[in-house]
Design a protein around this motif. Sequence first.
Motif, PDB file in Angstrom:
ATOM      1  N   LEU A   1       0.829  -1.204   0.000  1.00 45.35           N
ATOM      2  CA  LEU A   1       0.000   0.000   0.000  1.00 45.35           C
ATOM      3  C   LEU A   1       0.863   1.254   0.000  1.00 45.35           C
ATOM      4  CD1 LEU A   1      -2.851  -0.929   2.536  1.00 45.35           C
ATOM      5  CD2 LEU A   1      -3.063  -0.654   0.056  1.00 45.35           C
TER       6      LEU A   1
ATOM      7  N   TYR B   1       2.163   1.973  -3.440  1.00 50.20           N
ATOM      8  CA  TYR B   1       1.162   2.483  -4.373  1.00 50.20           C
ATOM      9  C   TYR B   1       0.657   3.867  -3.986  1.00 50.20           C
ATOM     10  CZ  TYR B   1      -2.894   2.732  -7.412  1.00 50.20           C
ATOM     11  OH  TYR B   1      -3.795   3.129  -8.362  1.00 50.20           O
ATOM     12  N   LEU B   2       0.504   4.117  -2.685  1.00 47.07           N
ATOM     13  CA  LEU B   2      -0.105   5.365  -2.224  1.00 47.07           C
ATOM     14  C   LEU B   2       0.909   6.466  -1.936  1.00 47.07           C
ATOM     15  CD1 LEU B   2      -2.736   3.888   0.270  1.00 47.07           C
ATOM     16  CD2 LEU B   2      -3.171   4.784  -2.029  1.00 47.07           C
TER      17      LEU B   2
ATOM     18  N   GLN C   1       0.258  11.359  -4.233  1.00 47.82           N
ATOM     19  CA  GLN C   1      -1.127  11.771  -4.035  1.00 47.82           C
ATOM     20  C   GLN C   1      -1.987  11.567  -5.273  1.00 47.82           C
ATOM     21  OE1 GLN C   1      -1.210  15.790  -2.496  1.00 47.82           O
ATOM     22  NE2 GLN C   1      -1.712  15.025  -0.473  1.00 47.82           N
TER      23      GLN C   1
ATOM     24  N   THR D   1      -2.376   9.163  -7.002  1.00 52.24           N
ATOM     25  CA  THR D   1      -2.826   7.780  -7.196  1.00 52.24           C
ATOM     26  C   THR D   1      -4.041   7.420  -6.351  1.00 52.24           C
ATOM     27  OG1 THR D   1      -1.307   6.980  -5.486  1.00 52.24           O
ATOM     28  CG2 THR D   1      -0.500   6.996  -7.757  1.00 52.24           C
ATOM     29  N   TYR D   2      -4.541   8.353  -5.575  1.00 51.73           N
ATOM     30  CA  TYR D   2      -5.696   7.982  -4.747  1.00 51.73           C
ATOM     31  C   TYR D   2      -6.733   9.095  -4.617  1.00 51.73           C
ATOM     32  CZ  TYR D   2      -2.945  10.358  -1.106  1.00 51.73           C
ATOM     33  OH  TYR D   2      -2.203  11.247  -0.380  1.00 51.73           O
TER      34      TYR D   2
ATOM     35  N   ASP E   1      -8.580   4.923  -9.372  1.00 55.95           N
ATOM     36  CA  ASP E   1      -7.261   4.592  -8.840  1.00 55.95           C
ATOM     37  C   ASP E   1      -7.344   3.843  -7.510  1.00 55.95           C
ATOM     38  OD1 ASP E   1      -5.811   5.749 -10.934  1.00 55.95           O
ATOM     39  OD2 ASP E   1      -6.093   7.744 -10.081  1.00 55.95           O
ATOM     40  N   LEU E   2      -8.533   3.796  -6.902  1.00 54.72           N
ATOM     41  CA  LEU E   2      -8.692   3.076  -5.641  1.00 54.72           C
ATOM     42  C   LEU E   2      -8.932   1.587  -5.846  1.00 54.72           C
ATOM     43  CD1 LEU E   2     -10.872   5.562  -3.552  1.00 54.72           C
ATOM     44  CD2 LEU E   2      -8.415   5.112  -3.382  1.00 54.72           C
TER      45      LEU E   2
ATOM     46  N   PRO F   1      -5.585  -0.453  -4.591  1.00 49.13           N
ATOM     47  CA  PRO F   1      -5.427  -0.647  -3.141  1.00 49.13           C
ATOM     48  C   PRO F   1      -6.565  -1.459  -2.530  1.00 49.13           C
ATOM     49  CG  PRO F   1      -5.936   1.648  -3.652  1.00 49.13           C
ATOM     50  CD  PRO F   1      -5.594   0.978  -4.937  1.00 49.13           C
TER      51      PRO F   1
ATOM     52  N   LEU G   1      -5.852   6.119   4.036  1.00 43.68           N
ATOM     53  CA  LEU G   1      -6.331   7.086   3.048  1.00 43.68           C
ATOM     54  C   LEU G   1      -6.727   8.403   3.718  1.00 43.68           C
ATOM     55  CD1 LEU G   1      -8.508   4.807   0.728  1.00 43.68           C
ATOM     56  CD2 LEU G   1      -6.374   5.949   0.107  1.00 43.68           C
TER      57      LEU G   1
ATOM     58  N   PHE H   1      -7.265  11.789   1.795  1.00 45.09           N
ATOM     59  CA  PHE H   1      -8.407  11.407   0.958  1.00 45.09           C
ATOM     60  C   PHE H   1      -9.668  12.072   1.506  1.00 45.09           C
ATOM     61  CE2 PHE H   1     -11.460   8.149  -0.723  1.00 45.09           C
ATOM     62  CZ  PHE H   1     -11.174   8.353  -2.056  1.00 45.09           C
TER      63      PHE H   1
ATOM     64  N   CYS I   1       4.338   6.458   4.636  1.00 40.66           N
ATOM     65  CA  CYS I   1       3.236   5.495   4.513  1.00 40.66           C
ATOM     66  C   CYS I   1       3.494   4.245   5.355  1.00 40.66           C
ATOM     67  CB  CYS I   1       3.043   5.107   3.053  1.00 40.66           C
ATOM     68  SG  CYS I   1       2.312   6.393   2.021  1.00 40.66           S
TER      69      CYS I   1
END
Length: 338
Positions: free
Chosen positions: A84, A87-88, A91, A93-94, A99-100, A103, A134, A139, A267
């Motif tokens: 995670l 990937y995250l 910013q 990417t979510y 894009d969610l 994950p 998130l 998010f 992260c």
Amino acid sequence: SQYAEKQIGFILFSILVAIIIIAIPFDFFKSLAYVFYLIGIGLLLFVFFYGHEVKGAKGWINLGAGIPSLQPSEFMKYFLVLALGKYLMYQDTYHRWRDLIIPFLLCAIPMIFLLKQPDLGSSMIYMPLLFTLLFALGFRIKNIFFLIILGSSLIFIFWNYTEYIHKYQKDRVLAFAYPEEKKKKEAYQLQSSLTAIGDGGILGKGYQQGTVHGFDRLPESHTDFVFAVICEDFGLIGGTVVFCLFLFFIFSLMNLLSTTKEPFALCVILGVSIIMFYQVVISMSVVLGLMPTTGLTLPLVSYGGSSVLANYMGVALAVNASHYDVLMVSKSEFSENG
């Protein structure tokens, strides 16, 4: 004494592994984040076909005579944090719904394997981990609520229309809702836990002087319900001290966020802190009768080689991440609009 000797061995080995993890350059974990995730999925897949069954749950890998069994679900939590985080870490990417998907799948795939074992306790951490991560990364709150509603709908579907949630797990939820009606069977463990805590009073009965806990009176008193043992022997004061130590521990983990600005490292530290928080909250809530009974150990306290080793590894990853001061520029500008 047998459990104590084994636990000391688990802790010493885990400290050694933690020191090694801290010494490894953090770039190693960053570059192989998805590889670790795939290793975790591979272990869960192996358990699905060839796993060793203990008390109705097929969740262990038997490594041979004299070697403790391996429980992949304990390690999968931290492998997921690495994936995670990879990937995250940006910013962009979510902040878009499409894009969610990735994950969400990263969390859902191991959850399916865990529900099939069944291991409801470990699987309960995955989606809260994603939602909290998130939220911490910025998010939108309204989207978080939408995801929670979606997750609740999936639970309803799993509960009523699939076999992923077993009958005994449903019985535990019903026992939580109606403890008096099911106290002789499904709620027996919960009733014994509450009795032990109540008998401890303010000061407790003294070390090993409790009369309620034990394998015959309180099943899993050395693992999932160890907090009830602490409360019976050392009372409200002892239980409060342990709780405050956990608060200090989690606060210390979160404080590591101030030592680095690298997105992946942030992260990882966040993910490890969130996992520790939810493990403590869920484990203590179950023992105190605030949640239905689930099989989840109290991190760094409960007996178990895989649990101790996995949590030491998680903390070591967070400490290693805090030393990673290489600031990587985002592949695109950080933007709230994505």
